[in-house]
Structure formats: C-alpha cells, structure tokens
Motif scaffolding. Structure first.
Motif, PDB file in Angstrom:
ATOM      1  N   ALA A   1       0.821  -1.205   0.000  1.00  0.00           N
ATOM      2  CA  ALA A   1       0.000   0.000   0.000  1.00  0.00           C
ATOM      3  C   ALA A   1       0.854   1.254   0.000  1.00  0.00           C
ATOM      4  N   GLY A   2       0.537   2.157  -0.931  1.00  0.00           N
ATOM      5  CA  GLY A   2       1.243   3.418  -1.040  1.00  0.00           C
ATOM      6  C   GLY A   2       2.537   3.364  -1.817  1.00  0.00           C
ATOM      7  N   GLU A   3       2.945   2.151  -2.253  1.00  0.00           N
ATOM      8  CA  GLU A   3       4.177   1.992  -3.009  1.00  0.00           C
ATOM      9  C   GLU A   3       3.894   2.039  -4.509  1.00  0.00           C
ATOM     10  N   SER A   4       4.955   2.156  -5.284  1.00  0.00           N
ATOM     11  CA  SER A   4       4.793   2.219  -6.743  1.00  0.00           C
ATOM     12  C   SER A   4       4.258   0.913  -7.314  1.00  0.00           C
ATOM     13  N   ASP A   5       4.524  -0.201  -6.619  1.00  0.00           N
ATOM     14  CA  ASP A   5       4.052  -1.499  -7.084  1.00  0.00           C
ATOM     15  C   ASP A   5       2.799  -1.963  -6.326  1.00  0.00           C
ATOM     16  N   GLU A   6       2.021  -1.021  -5.843  1.00  0.00           N
ATOM     17  CA  GLU A   6       0.796  -1.347  -5.110  1.00  0.00           C
ATOM     18  C   GLU A   6      -0.139  -2.218  -5.943  1.00  0.00           C
ATOM     19  N   GLN A   7      -0.678  -3.257  -5.303  1.00  0.00           N
ATOM     20  CA  GLN A   7      -1.631  -4.139  -5.953  1.00  0.00           C
ATOM     21  C   GLN A   7      -2.977  -4.042  -5.240  1.00  0.00           C
ATOM     22  N   LYS A   8      -4.029  -4.057  -6.020  1.00  0.00           N
ATOM     23  CA  LYS A   8      -5.372  -3.940  -5.466  1.00  0.00           C
ATOM     24  C   LYS A   8      -6.169  -5.197  -5.781  1.00  0.00           C
ATOM     25  N   VAL A   9      -6.757  -5.779  -4.752  1.00  0.00           N
ATOM     26  CA  VAL A   9      -7.560  -6.984  -4.914  1.00  0.00           C
ATOM     27  C   VAL A   9      -8.977  -6.682  -4.447  1.00  0.00           C
ATOM     28  N   ASP A  10      -9.943  -6.791  -5.363  1.00  0.00           N
ATOM     29  CA  ASP A  10     -11.350  -6.539  -5.041  1.00  0.00           C
ATOM     30  C   ASP A  10     -12.102  -7.850  -4.903  1.00  0.00           C
ATOM     31  N   GLN A  11     -12.914  -7.950  -3.858  1.00  0.00           N
ATOM     32  CA  GLN A  11     -13.781  -9.104  -3.654  1.00  0.00           C
ATOM     33  C   GLN A  11     -15.118  -8.613  -3.111  1.00  0.00           C
ATOM     34  N   SER A  12     -16.147  -9.408  -3.287  1.00  0.00           N
ATOM     35  CA  SER A  12     -17.461  -9.052  -2.762  1.00  0.00           C
ATOM     36  C   SER A  12     -18.213 -10.316  -2.400  1.00  0.00           C
ATOM     37  N   ALA A  13     -19.222 -10.157  -1.556  1.00  0.00           N
ATOM     38  CA  ALA A  13     -20.016 -11.305  -1.131  1.00  0.00           C
ATOM     39  C   ALA A  13     -21.413 -10.837  -0.753  1.00  0.00           C
ATOM     40  N   LEU A  14     -22.386 -11.706  -0.973  1.00  0.00           N
ATOM     41  CA  LEU A  14     -23.767 -11.479  -0.553  1.00  0.00           C
ATOM     42  C   LEU A  14     -24.066 -12.475   0.562  1.00  0.00           C
ATOM     43  N   LEU A  15     -24.393 -11.978   1.744  1.00  0.00           N
ATOM     44  CA  LEU A  15     -24.470 -12.809   2.941  1.00  0.00           C
ATOM     45  C   LEU A  15     -25.887 -12.803   3.511  1.00  0.00           C
ATOM     46  N   PRO A  16     -26.596 -13.944   3.445  1.00  0.00           N
ATOM     47  CA  PRO A  16     -27.951 -14.025   3.990  1.00  0.00           C
ATOM     48  C   PRO A  16     -27.963 -14.545   5.428  1.00  0.00           C
ATOM     49  N   ARG A  17     -29.048 -14.251   6.108  1.00  0.00           N
ATOM     50  CA  ARG A  17     -29.289 -14.788   7.445  1.00  0.00           C
ATOM     51  C   ARG A  17     -30.795 -14.960   7.630  1.00  0.00           C
ATOM     52  N   VAL A  18     -31.196 -16.134   8.052  1.00  0.00           N
ATOM     53  CA  VAL A  18     -32.610 -16.432   8.265  1.00  0.00           C
ATOM     54  C   VAL A  18     -32.763 -17.105   9.616  1.00  0.00           C
ATOM     55  N   GLY A  19     -33.708 -16.629  10.440  1.00  0.00           N
ATOM     56  CA  GLY A  19     -33.924 -17.231  11.741  1.00  0.00           C
ATOM     57  C   GLY A  19     -35.395 -17.239  12.113  1.00  0.00           C
ATOM     58  N   LEU A  20     -35.801 -18.260  12.852  1.00  0.00           N
ATOM     59  CA  LEU A  20     -37.176 -18.406  13.296  1.00  0.00           C
ATOM     60  C   LEU A  20     -37.186 -18.757  14.773  1.00  0.00           C
ATOM     61  N   VAL A  21     -38.051 -18.069  15.544  1.00  0.00           N
ATOM     62  CA  VAL A  21     -38.226 -18.346  16.967  1.00  0.00           C
ATOM     63  C   VAL A  21     -39.705 -18.609  17.228  1.00  0.00           C
ATOM     64  N   TYR A  22     -40.003 -19.716  17.887  1.00  0.00           N
ATOM     65  CA  TYR A  22     -41.375 -20.061  18.258  1.00  0.00           C
ATOM     66  C   TYR A  22     -41.440 -20.158  19.778  1.00  0.00           C
ATOM     67  N   THR A  23     -42.381 -19.440  20.374  1.00  0.00           N
ATOM     68  CA  THR A  23     -42.533 -19.411  21.821  1.00  0.00           C
ATOM     69  C   THR A  23     -43.891 -19.994  22.191  1.00  0.00           C
ATOM     70  N   PRO A  24     -43.978 -21.311  22.403  1.00  0.00           N
ATOM     71  CA  PRO A  24     -45.267 -21.925  22.724  1.00  0.00           C
ATOM     72  C   PRO A  24     -45.799 -21.493  24.081  1.00  0.00           C
ATOM     73  N   ILE A  25     -44.907 -21.320  25.047  1.00  0.00           N
ATOM     74  CA  ILE A  25     -45.251 -20.784  26.357  1.00  0.00           C
ATOM     75  C   ILE A  25     -44.178 -19.777  26.741  1.00  0.00           C
ATOM     76  N   ALA A  26     -44.490 -18.856  27.653  1.00  0.00           N
ATOM     77  CA  ALA A  26     -43.602 -17.732  27.955  1.00  0.00           C
ATOM     78  C   ALA A  26     -42.171 -18.132  28.312  1.00  0.00           C
ATOM     79  N   PRO A  27     -41.939 -19.184  29.122  1.00  0.00           N
ATOM     80  CA  PRO A  27     -40.548 -19.477  29.507  1.00  0.00           C
ATOM     81  C   PRO A  27     -39.764 -20.263  28.463  1.00  0.00           C
ATOM     82  N   LEU A  28     -40.357 -20.619  27.325  1.00  0.00           N
ATOM     83  CA  LEU A  28     -39.715 -21.539  26.386  1.00  0.00           C
ATOM     84  C   LEU A  28     -39.694 -20.954  24.978  1.00  0.00           C
TER      85      LEU A  28
END
Length: 827
Positions: free
Chosen positions: A573-600
C-alpha cells in the motif's frame, strides 16, 4: 420543706429527662420500607433500582424482586427503575408508624430499550437478559435465533479473573489454541477476529486482553458475517465495555496471590449533575505478576474513562477511551524433546512445564488504545438513528529469542532432539483500525405482524503502515567463511557451512533443553538483516450495506437479513508497485423463533460467512506462501432456550452443523516456520448446553457442556481426511456454583466450587496429542457491610495439563495449583 421540694423537683427532672430521651429515641428511630417489585404478570423483577433521590440512598431488588430500605422519619419520593420498564415514583409518608409491604408493579416499555448501548447494565447476577450482538439492537436473548454464550462481570469478580484467557472455560464449545490474544477455538474453528461493542478490533496482539473495563464477554456462535462483515465460522468474541450508570457505585479492590501477584482495581460510576444528564465511569487497574514459566510475567495497567450525555429522552451520547499497556516477554510456549521413532505424547514430560525459550534481555511492550463515540437520536416513537465510530491503535516493541520451529542437526543432517534451532527478532510495529457503523431502526405494523426494520452501512479499515520497522532478524547457520549466514542447513552442501565438532555452527546459539541458558545475550554478535517482506505495508477496507427485519406474529418471530459486502485489499500500500484486490459477497441470514409458552423458545437459523485472506498474508508470498482463496462457510443451527425459577435461571441448548472451505494452517516447514497452507474443507457438528443465573437468592450457577466433532473433510494430504482438527476437543464442560448465606451467624459468607474438563486434543503435528484433564477450583468470600474479602484456589489437585499447543517445540501448559486473595470496599 424546701429540701423536700428540691428533691421532688430533681426526681421530676430525671423522669422528664427520661421521657424526653425516650420520645426523642422514638422520633429518631429508623423506619423500614420493604417490598416486592413485580411485572404485569405478577412475576418478580430482580435488579430493579430503588432510590430515594432526596437522600441519595439506593438499593436494588434481589432475585425474588424483594428490597429493603431504612430511612429517617419524613416524606419521600421513592423511584423504581429498570431497563425495559417504565420508571415508577411512589410517595412514602414516614411520619406515622412503621411502613411495610411497599410493593410496586412495573410496566414493560420497549421504547426504553437502547439501539446503541449508551448506559450500562444494572444487573448484578451471572445472568444477562439481553444482548446487542444478536441483532444490533437490544433484544432479549430468548428472542435471538442463534446461540450466544457469555460471562458477566459478576463471574469475573467471583473467579478473580484478569485476562480473557481466564474466562473461556465458562462458555460451551470454546477452547484455547494458545495463550495469545483471541487465539481460541470456537466449535472446532480457530478464531482470528474479535469485536468490542460490536466494532472490529485488531487481532495481531500477543498478550491476552485485560478485563478490568469489561462488563460482559460474549461469544456469538457460528458465522456472524451478516452482522459484522468478515468473521470466523465457529464464532466471534465480542467484548462489552462498562458504561456509566445513573446511580452512584464505587469500589476499590486490592489483591495478591501466587507468583508475587499484586493487583489494584477501582470502578467509579454515577451522575455528574443533579439532573442526571451527565454520567461518568472510571475504571483503573494495575497488576504486577510473575509466572510459573521461566522469564515470564508482566506489568499491566488499564485506564478506562467513559461519559454519557442524555439531555432528554430522545438523545443519548456516549464517549469512552480505553488505554492498556503490558510490559513483559513474548511467551512462545514450552519446548519438549523432539520426536524419535516410536515416541510421541510420552515426551510431553521430558521437560518441566516451567520451561520457556528466551533470554533475560528479551522484552515485549504492547500498547492498545481505542476510543469510541456512540450516538442515538429518536426522531419519533417509531424511528431512531444510530451511529458509532471506534479508532483502535495497537503498538508493539519486541525483542525475542525464539525457536525456528525446528530441532538442531549434526553435519550429516541427523536431528538432535534436545537442541533447538533459534532465531532472534527485533521488531517495532503498529497497526490502526477504523470502524464506522450507521443505521436506522424503524418500528411498523402490517396487519397483525409487527416489524423492527434496520437499514445500515458499515465501513471498516485496517492499516499496516509503511514505517513499521523490523531492524534485526538473525537466524540460520553460518557460512564457511563465517562472514554471513544460510537460512537452513543442507547436508548435501556441507562444504558451504562452518562445521565445528561435526555440527554446523548456528548464527544464534542453539537452545539446550538439558542445560538451558537464559542469560543476557548480545544480539550485535549475530549476523542480522532487515527482512522487509515481514512488514510489507498493507491496507484493507470494507464497505457493507445491510437490511434486517425482525418480525413478530403471535408466538412466532422471524429474523431476515441480507448484507452486501465489498472488500478491498491493498498489497504494498502506497508503493509504486501497489496491488489492489477486489472481492465481494452477498451474505444471507434467516432465523425463526417459536414461543409456545412464555418461559420456552424454540429456534432455528441458517447463515453464511465470507472472509478474504488479509493483504499482509496474501502479500508476503515469501513468508506465508500462497496465493490463498477466501474462506467461505455456512451453518445450520437449531435449539431451545428456557427461563426457569421465575426467570432467574436461563438454559440454552443448541445443535449445529458448520462447513468451512479454505482454512489456513501452519505448514510446519522447518526452513520457514511461518509458512501456511490451505485445507480444502472442515466440518463441525455438535451440541451445546449453557446454564446461567440463580436457582434461588442464595445459589448462583454458571455451567456448560459441549460435544463437538470437528474433522477435516477435504485436503491435498490424504492422511488428514477424517482427522480431528487441532486443539478441538470432542467434549468439554464446566461448572461454577456459589452459595451465599443470608442469615444467621454465617450471614455474608460465600462458598464457591467449580470444575472444568477437556478431553484429548490433536496438535498441528499428527505425532503429538495433548491429554485430557479435569481441574477443580474453589473460593471463599465474606461480605460485611461495605467490605468484601475473598480467596480463590485454582487447580486444587495440582493437575499438570496443557491448554493448547502447536508442536513438540511450542506447547502451552496450564497453571499449576495457585491462589488469589482480595479485599474490597464498596461505597
């Protein structure tokens, strides 16, 4: 007659005086206010702040929601407050008879929850009810569709822990890889990233992080990339710092113990002004401690001030600064004799666990400094805007004599298992990281479904600057002319080397395991050179945008999140021979919570992770090898979360399966000890249980158990497939229970017992396996008025054990039997 009158007058005066004194005693006698604080369902609420503002007297409810106050006669306003509930003020008239059963009912108020953690946690128990880590807003742990293990400051205090390495036994599926900072294994995967208040820190430090400014240590289990960008597949450590409170609390603790340990820690917090718009907190700690290891031990200092500004109910601002410094030596672990034919684990005992490699003039001066500012602004009852920025700076000044991860050889190339090749490094480096997170939280309702929608942007930048200095590096063997060195010895070219007594002469003298020499060493006598490729200037930055929706319908909650991440690595970085590497990602997250009774709660989740290899690694091909593909992972998890004994005790059970591709491990190359190689795929499956809280007001407990099978499923080395990954035990567990007597002659006495076990583990060398172990710990404490005295006994049966290790030349033994005493004053 006059005499009789005078006697009667005197007697009357005495009687009047006695009556007056009795009347005065009755007037000045303390009144007692006591009661129980409940929620709308009639369940007790522990840790509620009960305060009489006019007198600046306060207390808090116990695990049964009970409190007691003693007051002088008068009329007072008693304030009841707790995060997540509307505060309540009740009038108390103490001009009449005694007052009892002054109960109160608090109403839940989601608007009281913070979207950015500004003010501190008031709870005083082993259990934490909520977290910011699971969704970036304060959410009850039972509503997070993912396992999160944690340790509160109350456990830290009771176990007299000082570093994060002391705490990991309290969390399921977490094990040490070494004693270095954040060098741990979570669910079978080695961790390399950590967070502070949800913001990225630098993970290149050596000494384990200090705890005096820590409110809670969390481990977010599994990939957290959908929330925090590039994170590890097994989990991520998140340190929650102590924040200011709106009530006065002050404490001073003095401690001393084994290995000439001396420690002092202070914690002051409270409002600065009468309106409680300005709050402060100051944590200061100092420790000077030796070690059971030769030449080890350190001097540590922490200074951590923080301030909160809350001008109204719509605006909250927090600023904090943490400075920590460690002066000691870098501990590369215990060496043992090299492996010979048919030998292996039995060589663990060939040297005492006190062995270390180094010289008396070695040193490590490590400084961490970070500052954070957080702002929350409520635009309306439904919309709030939130921003946090953290600057983290790390500086290291190092001189070390270390092994080259190889044993010495004779002129014929035959290994000498009691002599170790050595190298010397003189290094002065620094690293800087910037974090910025901006997001808005909006509450809305569509039909019967409620939503909390987050839309946010993150920027993370880490810079390894050009001016880092690596002035002296000495290694290898001397050439025949004795005017230079060759990095490794090759018996086929023995004429190129300086040979004495049928052994090639090392540049840095070998370390003799049978006769260790730790004396002062003059590094100017070595052939040294600057190896610039060790400190190639580098930089990476990340831009991420994400959207998240927490939906609730009847007994169901759904969490949906999607993050788009853009990674940019700059090599040279900052040198005459600086190299740049680009990457990207699409990151999903899915969650489900079921509460049949208050303590659970029953939950399930799916999430993915993506982590590019760092520019400092990718750029140093001569040191680390490469090129390397990015890490990619995915996890499916399901579990149950329960709250028992009127929500005092929480139990979390999780089952999971995690797959990760392209993990980097040490190549165990004798010529280049830092060389890395990539494993095709690793899979981890297991179950975990965590228990936190109290069974009753007297008995507190924290316990965990995990069974985990972490194996290599794809590799270029066929023999590796199916083997357990390094430092990942099949099973481990821990329990710590504390009982406090609250009545009778033993009132104030606390007794704690604990035990933790770890099964056998592999190292990076398949010929060496670390044995399992079980340790027993105990503690006694006594609290009288504002004083607390305690003594902790660790590893009571003096079990020899190893918490982690790399190879025959780099193992990390656990501490033998030791103790720590303390006395504290709270005011």
């Amino acid at each position: 007659m006059r005499t009789v009158f005078m006697k009667l007058l005197t007697i009357a005066g005495i009687i009047f005086g006695m009556l007056s004194e009795n009347a005065q005693a009755q007037v000045t006698e303390d009144f007692v206010i006591e009661g129980r604080i409940e929620d709308e369902q009639g369940k007790p609420i522990p840790n509620v702040s009960v305060k009489v503002d006019d007198l600046k007297i306060s207390t808090s409810t116990d695990a049964n929601g009970h409190y007691i106050l003693k007051l002088k006669p008068g009329k007072y306003a008693v304030r009841f407050s707790f995060i997540g509930y509307q505060f309540l003020v009740k009038k108390a008239d103490l001009t009449g008879g005694s007052l009892h059963n002054f109960n109160a009912e608090l109403t839940e108020d989601s608007g009281q929850l913070q979207n950015v953690e500004i003010t501190g946690r008031k709870e005083r128990s082993y259990r934490a009810a909520g977290t910011f880590s699971g969704s970036k807003t304060e959410t009850a742990l039972r509503d997070i569709p993912q396992a999160i293990s944690y340790v509160t400051k109350e456990v830290i205090e009771d176990q007299q822990a000082f570093r994060t390495i002391d705490l990991i036994k309290n969390m399921s599926g977490v094990n040490a890889f070494s004693t270095y900072d954040n060098d741990i294994v979570i669910r079978g995967f080695r961790a390399s990233n950590s967070l502070i208040n949800g913001l990225r820190t630098i993970s290149s430090g050596w000494s384990s992080s200090l705890l005096p400014y820590v409110e809670k240590m969390e481990v977010i289990k599994g990939p957290a990339s959908a929330l925090f960008a590039n994170t590890d597949p097994g989990g991520t450590v998140n340190i929650i710092t102590k924040k200011p409170l709106n009530e006065d609390r002050k404490s001073v603790m003095l401690s001393t113990g084994s290995y000439n340990t001396t420690r002092i820690a202070t914690d002051f917090t409270g409002p600065i002004d009468s309106a409680k718009t300005f709050l402060y907190r100051l944590n200061v700690a100092y420790q000077n401690a030796g070690s059971f290891r030769v030449l080890q031990g350190s001097e540590d200092i922490v200074i951590a001030p923080s301030f909160s500004f809350i001008p109204d109910d719509k605006t909250k601002v927090n600023f904090e600064l943490v400075y920590s410094r460690t002066n000691g030596r870098l501990d590369r672990g215990q060496p043992i004799f090299g492996a010979a034919a048919g030998s292996g684990a039995e060589l663990l005992y060939s040297t005492p666990i006190s062995f270390a490699i180094g010289k008396d003039n070695d040193f490590l001066k490590q400084t961490n400094l970070f500052s954070t500012i957080s702002v929350q602004r409520k635009i309306s009852d439904k919309l709030s805007l939130n921003a946090s920025y953290m600057k983290f700076m790390y500086k290291e000044d190092l001189l070390e004599h270390r092994t080259s991860n190889n044993y010495a050889v004779d002129a014929d190339g035959v290994s000498i298992p009691t002599l170790m090749e050595m190298r010397t490094t003189r290094r002065n480096t620094q690293n800087n990281t910037d974090n910025l997170t901006l997001y808005g939280a909006y509450d809305l309702k569509t039909g019967a479904v409620t939503h909390k929608v987050l839309l946010g942007y993150d920027y993370i930048q880490s810079v390894f600057p050009k001016d880092n200095n690596s002035a002296f590096n000495a290694r290898g063997y001397r050439n025949a002319a004795n005017d230079g060195t060759i990095n490794s010895y090759n018996p086929a070219n023995r004429d190129r080397y300086l040979i004495v007594n049928n052994r090639p002469v090392p540049n840095v003298p070998h370390f003799d395991l049978t006769n260790p020499d730790y004396s002062f060493s003059e590094i100017s006598e070595y052939f040294s050179k600057s190896e610039a490729n060790e400190n190639t200037p580098s930089k990476y930055y990340v831009n991420g945008v994400y959207v998240q929706d927490q939906m609730k319908w009847k007994n169901f909650q759904v969490l949906l999140a999607l993050r788009k991440e853009y990674y940019v690595d700059l090599i040279n970085a900052g040198e005459s021979d600086e190299q740049k590497v680009d990457q990207s990602a699409l990151l999903p997250r899915v969650g489900l919570v079921y509460t049949p009774i208050a303590p659970l709660s029953i939950y399930g989740t799916y999430t993915e992770s993506y982590q590019p290899q760092g520019a400092s690694t990718v750029g140093n091909v001569a040191v680390y090898g490469g090129p390397f593909d990015p890490l990619q992972g995915k996890m499916i998890e399901g579990g149950v979360k329960m709250e028992l004994f009127e929500k005092r005790l929480a139990i979390n059970i999780a089952a999971y399966r995690i797959e990760e591709k392209n993990i980097l491990i040490n190549a165990n190359n004798g010529e280049n000890p830092d060389l890395l190689r990539q494993v095709g795929e690793q899979r981890s499956t297991g179950v975990e249980t965590d228990i936190y809280g109290s069974v009753n007001p007297n008995l507190s407990i924290i316990a965990n158990f995990s069974y985990n099978k972490a194996v290599i499923t794809e590799s270029d080395i066929t023999s590796e497939i199916g083997t357990l990954v390094p430092n990942a035990p099949r099973s481990q567990g821990n329990i710590w229970a504390k009982y406090v007597f609250t009545g009778g002659e033993a009132k104030g006495l606390g007794i704690a017992l604990g035990s933790n076990y770890v099964t056998k583990r592999n190292t990076l060398n398949q010929a060496l396996q670390l044995p399992g172990y079980t340790l027993v710990n105990a503690a006694l404490s006594y609290t009288v008025k504002k004083f607390k005295m305690a003594v902790n006994f660790n590893n009571i049966f003096d079990k020899t054990h190893w918490i982690g290790g790399y190879d025959f030349n780099r193992l990390f033994p656990g501490t033998p039997r030791n103790y720590m005493t303390s006395i504290g004053y709270m005011f």
